[in-house]
Design an enzyme around this catalytic site. Structure first.
Site, PDB file in Angstrom:
ATOM      1  N   GLU A 222      35.126  -2.628   0.631  1.00  0.00           N
ATOM      2  CA  GLU A 222      35.638  -3.833   1.279  1.00  0.00           C
ATOM      3  C   GLU A 222      37.153  -3.694   1.437  1.00  0.00           C
ATOM      4  OE1 GLU A 222      35.221  -8.652   0.576  1.00  0.00           O
ATOM      5  OE2 GLU A 222      35.472  -7.347  -1.168  1.00  0.00           O
TER       6      GLU A 222
ATOM      7  N   LYS B  93      29.800 -11.186   5.802  1.00  0.00           N
ATOM      8  CA  LYS B  93      29.708 -11.620   4.404  1.00  0.00           C
ATOM      9  C   LYS B  93      29.374 -13.106   4.316  1.00  0.00           C
ATOM     10  CE  LYS B  93      32.512 -11.558   0.143  1.00  0.00           C
ATOM     11  NZ  LYS B  93      33.883 -11.281  -0.367  1.00  0.00           N
TER      12      LYS B  93
ATOM     13  N   CYS C  69      30.606  -7.319  -1.683  1.00  0.00           N
ATOM     14  CA  CYS C  69      31.326  -7.788  -2.870  1.00  0.00           C
ATOM     15  C   CYS C  69      30.692  -8.998  -3.559  1.00  0.00           C
ATOM     16  CB  CYS C  69      32.791  -8.062  -2.514  1.00  0.00           C
ATOM     17  SG  CYS C  69      33.889  -8.140  -3.955  1.00  0.00           S
TER      18      CYS C  69
END
Length: 269
Positions: free
Chosen positions: A43, A113, A156
């Site tokens: 990321e 995300k 993440c």
């Protein structure tokens, strides 16, 4: 699906895109030199700076990041994951976007995300990802490849939400990617445990490229980019410095673990 080598790249990205892309290219080259056919970047691989800086450069970061990924994939004839970079949406927000590119330079999958990191930590750092990032509204769809297997994407903070990974395993995921810039404070206690849990409960490989060290100000990342097998065994861990973790992804190992522990067949809900 065949057996192949995959790489989890670990970087210390800065608020300097040229520097970051140069480091990424060097680490991709290092991974390819060791035989990797699937290379994953963390990321924020192309830019990691203050939110205002990111937003001011978002259009440029998005364009250069995508061009870089396609160029590197074609040059090295690899499948390449850019684990997260900003792509403008609307007037004042971006998607935190993971992009998977084929060896021919074609887009294979794109994921925005979904879970945003809005947290006040005891170390004095405050994170408000939603102030600049628009959450993705769709679960990631599996990318089915004949050579590398069924690949699922996430980014993440998603790692703390197991329902996303169950969705991927229900589609038949062989390999799950969790590129991250995990904070140093939370990473020391939770990173390895969460990565192993996602692998074990879904009997799938997890490839987790990571950020490490000091990026700017008080922003530090945990490191320990790793590749974990379907039994939860850590096959390779980069540690705390920039580098690459290389490990074999084996369909035989997936089949063996799923025969030994057929929990995916025992789901009730």
């Amino acid at each position: 699906m065949k057996s192949y080598l995959a790489a989890a790249v670990q970087m210390t990205s800065k608020p300097d895109m040229a520097h970051n892309l140069g480091e990424a290219e060097d680490l991709i080259q290092l991974a390819v030199n060791q035989g990797a056919e699937f290379v994953t970047l963390p990321e924020n691989f192309s830019f990691l700076g203050e939110e205002q800086q990111k937003m001011a450069q978002a259009q440029e970061i998005a364009a250069k990041s995508e061009k870089f990924l396609k160029t590197m994939a074609q040059r090295f004839r690899i499948t390449l994951l850019g684990g997260g970079f900003p792509v403008p949406v609307g007037e004042n927000k971006v998607f935190n976007t993971a992009l998977l590119i084929s060896p021919e330079g074609q887009e294979l999958a794109r994921y925005h995300k979904a879970h945003l990191f809005d947290v006040d930590l005891p170390d004095g750092n405050t994170y408000a990802e939603s102030s600049t990032v628009q959450a993705g509204s769709s679960l990631p769809q599996l990318c089915r490849t004949p050579q590398l297997g069924n690949i699922g994407l996430s980014v993440c903070y998603d790692v703390r939400f197991p329902e996303l990974y169950r969705h991927l395993s229900q589609q038949g995921a062989d390999v799950i990617c969790i590129p991250a810039a995990f904070t140093a404070y939370t990473g020391k206690d939770h990173w390895q445990t969460l990565i192993q849990a996602r692998a074990i409960e879904n009997t799938a490989y997890v490839i987790a490229p990571a950020q490490t060290g000091k990026h700017y100000g008080m922003r530090y990342s945990h490191g320990h980019g790793m590749i974990v097998d379907p039994w939860g065994t850590i096959l390779n861990d980069v540690g705390v410095h920039p580098g690459v973790a290389i490990a074999e992804i084996s369909p035989t190992r997936i089949k063996q673990v799923r025969q030994q522990m057929p929990c995916l067949q025992h789901r009730v809900f």
